[in-house]
Scaffold this active site. Structure first.
Site, PDB file in Angstrom:
ATOM      1  N   VAL A 258       0.855  -1.191   0.000  1.00 50.32           N
ATOM      2  CA  VAL A 258       0.000   0.000   0.000  1.00 50.32           C
ATOM      3  C   VAL A 258       0.893   1.244   0.000  1.00 50.32           C
ATOM      4  CG1 VAL A 258      -1.877   1.191   1.199  1.00 50.32           C
ATOM      5  CG2 VAL A 258      -1.735  -1.301   1.296  1.00 50.32           C
ATOM      6  N   ASP A 365     -12.875 -10.583   8.374  1.00 47.66           N
ATOM      7  CA  ASP A 365     -11.454 -10.399   8.703  1.00 47.66           C
ATOM      8  C   ASP A 365     -11.283  -9.190   9.630  1.00 47.66           C
ATOM      9  OD1 ASP A 365      -8.792 -11.078   8.729  1.00 47.66           O
ATOM     10  OD2 ASP A 365      -8.325 -10.164   6.796  1.00 47.66           O
ATOM     11  N   ASN A 370      -6.841  -4.347  10.560  1.00 43.89           N
ATOM     12  CA  ASN A 370      -7.795  -3.877   9.550  1.00 43.89           C
ATOM     13  C   ASN A 370      -8.731  -2.788  10.079  1.00 43.89           C
ATOM     14  OD1 ASN A 370      -6.681  -5.574   7.691  1.00 43.89           O
ATOM     15  ND2 ASN A 370      -8.134  -7.241   8.055  1.00 43.89           N
TER      16      ASN A 370
HETATM   17  N1  ATP Z   1      -6.393   3.148   3.340  1.00 41.19           N
HETATM   18  C1  ATP Z   1      -5.251   2.995   4.002  1.00 41.19           C
HETATM   19  N2  ATP Z   1      -4.682   4.038   4.635  1.00 41.19           N
HETATM   20  C2  ATP Z   1      -3.534   3.889   5.329  1.00 41.19           C
HETATM   21  N3  ATP Z   1      -2.866   2.720   5.432  1.00 41.19           N
HETATM   22  C3  ATP Z   1      -3.376   1.644   4.812  1.00 41.19           C
HETATM   23  C4  ATP Z   1      -4.592   1.727   4.072  1.00 41.19           C
HETATM   24  N4  ATP Z   1      -4.865   0.499   3.573  1.00 41.19           N
HETATM   25  C5  ATP Z   1      -3.879  -0.297   3.989  1.00 41.19           C
HETATM   26  N5  ATP Z   1      -2.981   0.371   4.733  1.00 41.19           N
HETATM   27  C6  ATP Z   1      -1.774  -0.196   5.348  1.00 41.19           C
HETATM   28  O1  ATP Z   1      -1.345  -1.303   4.575  1.00 41.19           O
HETATM   29  C7  ATP Z   1      -1.396  -2.518   5.326  1.00 41.19           C
HETATM   30  C8  ATP Z   1      -1.847  -3.643   4.436  1.00 41.19           C
HETATM   31  O2  ATP Z   1      -3.114  -3.342   3.896  1.00 41.19           O
HETATM   32  P1  ATP Z   1      -4.261  -4.448   3.784  1.00 41.19           P
HETATM   33  O3  ATP Z   1      -4.541  -5.003   5.120  1.00 41.19           O
HETATM   34  O4  ATP Z   1      -5.410  -3.838   3.088  1.00 41.19           O
HETATM   35  O5  ATP Z   1      -3.543  -5.496   2.861  1.00 41.19           O
HETATM   36  P2  ATP Z   1      -3.786  -7.062   2.740  1.00 41.19           P
HETATM   37  O6  ATP Z   1      -2.847  -7.606   1.714  1.00 41.19           O
HETATM   38  O7  ATP Z   1      -5.218  -7.294   2.501  1.00 41.19           O
HETATM   39  O8  ATP Z   1      -3.358  -7.520   4.151  1.00 41.19           O
HETATM   40  P3  ATP Z   1      -3.696  -8.789   5.004  1.00 41.19           P
HETATM   41  O9  ATP Z   1      -4.313  -9.792   4.135  1.00 41.19           O
HETATM   42  O10 ATP Z   1      -2.366  -9.192   5.553  1.00 41.19           O
HETATM   43  O11 ATP Z   1      -4.616  -8.258   6.061  1.00 41.19           O
HETATM   44  C9  ATP Z   1      -2.352  -2.217   6.463  1.00 41.19           C
HETATM   45  O12 ATP Z   1      -2.102  -3.003   7.592  1.00 41.19           O
HETATM   46  C10 ATP Z   1      -2.089  -0.742   6.732  1.00 41.19           C
HETATM   47  O13 ATP Z   1      -0.960  -0.574   7.555  1.00 41.19           O
HETATM   48 MG    MG Z   2      -5.179  -6.329   6.197  1.00 39.73          MG
END
Ligand code: ATP
Ligand code: MG
Length: 497
Positions: A258, A365, A370
């Site tokens: 991200v 989740d 999250n």
């Molecule tokens: N909208 C946002 N604003 C700020 N930080 C964000 C945002 N979205 C994600 N992040 C950061 O990026 C990290 C990973 O994002 P996200 O949880 O959406 O990814 P993921 O691949 O689905 O993760 P997981 O499956 O491990 O939960 C988050 O833990 C957060 O620290």
């Molecule tokens: Mg996540």
């Protein structure tokens, strides 16, 4: 070990990189020289915009508005950024589809050269019958036919045959019943692939029937553009880099990274998340798309991270979202969660859950990672596991540390109550200040509703958490029950002042 990771990696086995990148329809139907010619029309990533209304915008403090940038001009990636340039939509927008109206494009194509007939045209083929469609030699009508990457074809067609195929109609001219020679400029084929948008897809998270006819040409179009075209990327055709200036990486998930970005055209800050692996197959892309489909179907809520846009690029899914300040996983150890703060988070995320459950969706989740914070408002994010409550889609549960026993036993009858358990576990973890285990006696205790005492916290609060993690999902309060619980009276009062 996260059960989620296992599950996700199951679906993601195909996500493994290393496969040869497939080329998009444009490159398949163009000769190398022509491809370069078209690509050269795309502007280089422009410098970031400096909205003339920045000060006006700053006075607007709508809660869901993205952050405003405050970066000095010299921070941007265009060394010679000319602040006096005129914002032009053509200049900034991503030309997803180059339209025939684009005279620059048309002018740049050397039609004389392209229209030169091949020295050896295919033999004239008499159409045998109307139902058979076309003769065996008449193979150049499919714009993606490999033969089109060679020289242009000449076709002779009956008028009535032409009427049955739009592609043919565009490639031939007919006067009365006279058969005439016509040529197929490759530029026209390329343009057709670019002009033709990919088909619409039905959002499985939306229950009500839509008045809009869903893609009447889906099958035909998908031959050209594919359901989830991955044509952007490589060769400088990056929507991400054209539309956004990347500032820094702000997070890494199991399957994504991200970034904090500045959108060039509106000068606002956003978070853009993209999958770390290339999604080679439509099935993988469909799966990844579920996250944005859920977000889009839900619409906006103050306690859910806002969704703006998404696209595929270089076989990766990009999601443009509201930028938050941090997620609760960040600084978890240093941050002591007081009961008041825990109640505030619990109340706001319960409101988010009520909102999504009312719309027939479970998050599956919910966990501190999250839960995001922006301007002291808690927001639920990461809808990668969201699923319809009616179990109409395959279920992929989240992090096992926050999953109730029934889910670990593959019982999916009370999906909304899974979110309640997860929220209770997440708040319990935040208040306790130490991570929940993913196995062992403590793991089992939580699933059997046995919470260790939380010194210094009210009995009312501890009882509420206990109810939320009840082993029987039917005994857990609904999100609506939670929101209405009198324990939140003070939080509500504070919110109204
Ligand atoms: N909208 C946002 N604003 C700020 N930080 C964000 C945002 N979205 C994600 N992040 C950061 O990026 C990290 C990973 O994002 P996200 O949880 O959406 O990814 P993921 O691949 O689905 O993760 P997981 O499956 O491990 O939960 C988050 O833990 C957060 O620290
Ligand atoms: Mg996540």
């Amino acid at each position: 070990m996260k059960r989620k990771n296992l599950k996700r990696s199951g679906g993601g086995s195909g996500k493994t990189g290393g496969r040869k990148k497939t080329k998009g329809p444009l490159s398949r139907s163009l000769q190398p020289g022509q491809q370069a010619q078209l690509f050269s029309l795309r502007p280089q990533p422009p410098p970031p915009s400096f909205p003339p209304f920045q000060s006006l915008q700053d006075s607007d403090s709508a809660p869901l508005e993205p952050h405003r940038h405050t970066m000095p001009a010299h921070d941007f990636d265009a060394p010679d950024a000319n602040l006096d340039f005129i914002l032009s939509q053509d200049f900034f927008c991503t030309p997803d589809y180059i339209t025939p109206d684009n005279q620059n494009l048309l002018n740049s194509v050397n039609f004389n050269k392209e229209n030169t007939p091949c020295p050896k045209s295919p033999e004239k083929v008499k159409t045998a019958s109307k139902t058979s469609g076309r003769g065996t030699d008449s193979i150049s009508l499919n714009p993606l036919s490999p033969s089109l990457s060679g020289c242009p074809h000449i076709e002779e067609l009956e008028e009535d045959t032409l009427e049955r195929d739009e592609a043919k109609t565009e490639k031939t001219s007919v006067k009365g019943n006279k058969k005439v020679h016509s040529y197929v400029p490759q530029s026209a084929v390329a343009l057709r692939c670019r002009v033709m948008p990919p088909p619409c897809i039905k959002n499985p998270y939306l229950n009500e029937g839509s008045d809009i006819e869903i893609d009447p040409f889906g099958n035909r179009r998908s031959k050209c553009a594919g359901f989830f075209p991955a044509i952007i990327g490589g060769d400088g055709l990056s929507r991400y880099h054209t539309d956004f200036h990347e500032i820094e990486q702000i997070g890494t998930g199991n399957f994504s990274r991200v970034f904090k970005v500045l959108k060039r055209i509106d000068g606002c800050l956003y978070a853009v998340k993209h999958s770390t692996r290339q999604l080679h197959h439509d099935t993988e892309r469909r799966k990844a798309l579920m996250e944005v489909q859920a977000l889009a179907a839900l619409g906006s809520h103050e306690n859910i991270t806002s969704y703006y846009s998404s696209w595929f690029e270089n076989e990766q899914l990009y999601i443009q979202m509201e930028l938050c300040d941090y997620s609760l996983s960040v600084g978890k150890s240093s941050q002591s969660f007081t009961e008041n703060e825990a109640l505030k988070a619990l109340y706001q995320i319960a409101k988010a859950l009520q909102f999504i459950h009312d719309r027939g969706i479970a998050h599956l989740d919910v966990k501190p990672d999250n839960i995001y914070v922006k301007n002291s408002v808690y927001k639920l994010g990461d809808f990668g596991c969201a699923t319809p409550l009616d179990k109409s889609l395959p279920i992929e549960e989240g992090d096992a540390r926050y999953m109730p026993l029934e889910i670990l036993n593959d019982v999916y009858d009370h999906l909304s109550k899974v979110d309640i358990f997860s929220l209770g576990a997440a708040i319990y973890e935040l208040v306790r200040g130490s991570p929940l285990p993913d196995s062992g006696p403590q793991f089992l205790n939580l699933r059997e509703g046995r919470l260790s005492l939380l010194p210094g916290h009210s009995l009312q609060f501890q009882n509420l958490l206990k109810m939320m993690v009840d082993p029987d999902p039917r005994q857990r309060p609904s999100a609506k029950d939670l929101v209405q619980n009198p324990i939140f009276d003070r939080v509500r009062r504070n919110a109204n002042t």
